[in-house]
Motif scaffolding. Structure first.
Motif, mmCIF file in Angstrom:
data_model
loop_
_atom_site.group_PDB
_atom_site.id
_atom_site.type_symbol
_atom_site.label_atom_id
_atom_site.label_comp_id
_atom_site.label_asym_id
_atom_site.label_seq_id
_atom_site.Cartn_x
_atom_site.Cartn_y
_atom_site.Cartn_z
ATOM 1 N N CYS A 1 58.497 46.583 51.957
ATOM 2 C CA CYS A 1 58.955 45.202 51.774
ATOM 3 C C CYS A 1 59.945 44.792 52.856
ATOM 4 O O CYS A 1 60.755 43.895 52.660
ATOM 5 N N ALA B 1 54.894 44.957 45.351
ATOM 6 C CA ALA B 1 54.195 46.242 45.335
ATOM 7 C C ALA B 1 54.474 46.981 44.037
ATOM 8 O O ALA B 1 55.507 46.779 43.390
ATOM 9 N N SER C 1 49.734 46.555 46.825
ATOM 10 C CA SER C 1 50.662 45.501 47.249
ATOM 11 C C SER C 1 49.871 44.221 47.451
ATOM 12 O O SER C 1 48.677 44.245 47.770
#
Length: 266
Positions: free
Chosen positions: A75, A116, A145
């Motif tokens: 991320c 995710a 994800s």
């Protein structure tokens, strides 16, 4: 012991939908890492009480630094050099079509970027609702994800079967935060309330009662320490509840800077 499979996982990511919004990595965590995470979750206790649970269980789990750093990088989030926990949880049953929100923030905010989840148990299907539906069969160690605006749902094989996972999570303000379906309040258990307070949730008497009752051993999320339970039984649940209400009323009055009128004592 470093997870060799995990170290090789990133190149194995592949999109499963035409738009390229959903990515999966099979075997993102190997069995050693999966078992390490599962050992920190109270699955046995939750299985015994699943019928009475009102919200998914959520807590932090701690894995090897290399794994933690790799999860954060998904991320675009940097892990701290200190020990960092990963948001994990246990849920069950079907989940209707939704997109994810950071409900622990005050106020709640929709997730942005990519969301995710890493499954620690097998079973069920994660369904993404785009122009055509994309279906992911769940296996232990699987990472999925997706773009945060993509709506999705979950189809369970068995409504009472527990599923454990790391996430769902997304980055907010440089840190990983839990994501849950919009419009659903999963913040009613004491653990989640305390986590939310650390992220700005305002103090309320209702929340405080839940936290104190759990600490005194009362209810589904009550402290099961034998000494706590012995004191509870010796004093009586109703008496302990009354004492907690009086203390919370006093705390609420102090916070409001008003003289306390204790209805419980009248």
């Amino acid at each position: 012991r470093l997870s060799s499979i995990f170290m090789m996982a990133a190149p194995q990511a592949h999109a499963i939908d035409e738009a390229g919004e959903v990515h999966v990595i099979n075997g993102f965590l190997d069995q050693y890492a999966v078992d390490q995470a599962l050992a920190q979750l109270p699955l046995s206790d939750l299985k015994e009480s699943v019928a009475a649970l009102q919200s998914p269980w959520r807590q932090q789990v701690y894995l090897e630094p290399t794994i933690t750093a790799s999860v954060h990088s998904l991320c675009n989030c940097s892990a701290s050099e200190t020990v960092v926990g990963l948001p994990a949880g246990v849920a069950w049953g079907n989940v209707s079509q939704h997109r994810d929100w950071h409900v622990a923030l005050a106020p709640a905010k929709p997730a942005h970027g990519r969301v995710a989840v890493i499954y620690l148990t097998k079973g069920g299907r994660l369904v993404f609702h785009g122009k055509t539906n994309s279906v992911v069969q769940i296996t232990a160690g699987l990472l999925v994800s997706w773009d945060s605006e993509l709506e999705h749902s979950f189809e369970a094989d068995d409504s009472s079967e527990l599923r454990a996972m790391i996430g769902p999570f997304a980055m907010h303000a440089g840190a990983l935060h839990f994501c849950i379906p919009a419009g659903v309040d999963y913040e009613d258990d004491p653990v989640a309330i305390q986590l939310a307070r650390g992220r700005g949730r305002k103090w309320s008497a209702e929340d405080e009662v839940k936290i104190r009752e759990a600490g005194a051993g009362i209810g589904l999320y009550g402290n099961q320490n034998p000494d706590v339970q012995e004191r509870l039984q010796a004093k009586g649940i109703e008496k302990v509840r009354k004492e907690i209400r009086v203390k919370v009323e006093a705390e609420a009055a102090r916070r409001a800077r008003k003289p306390m009128v204790c209805c419980s004592c009248m």
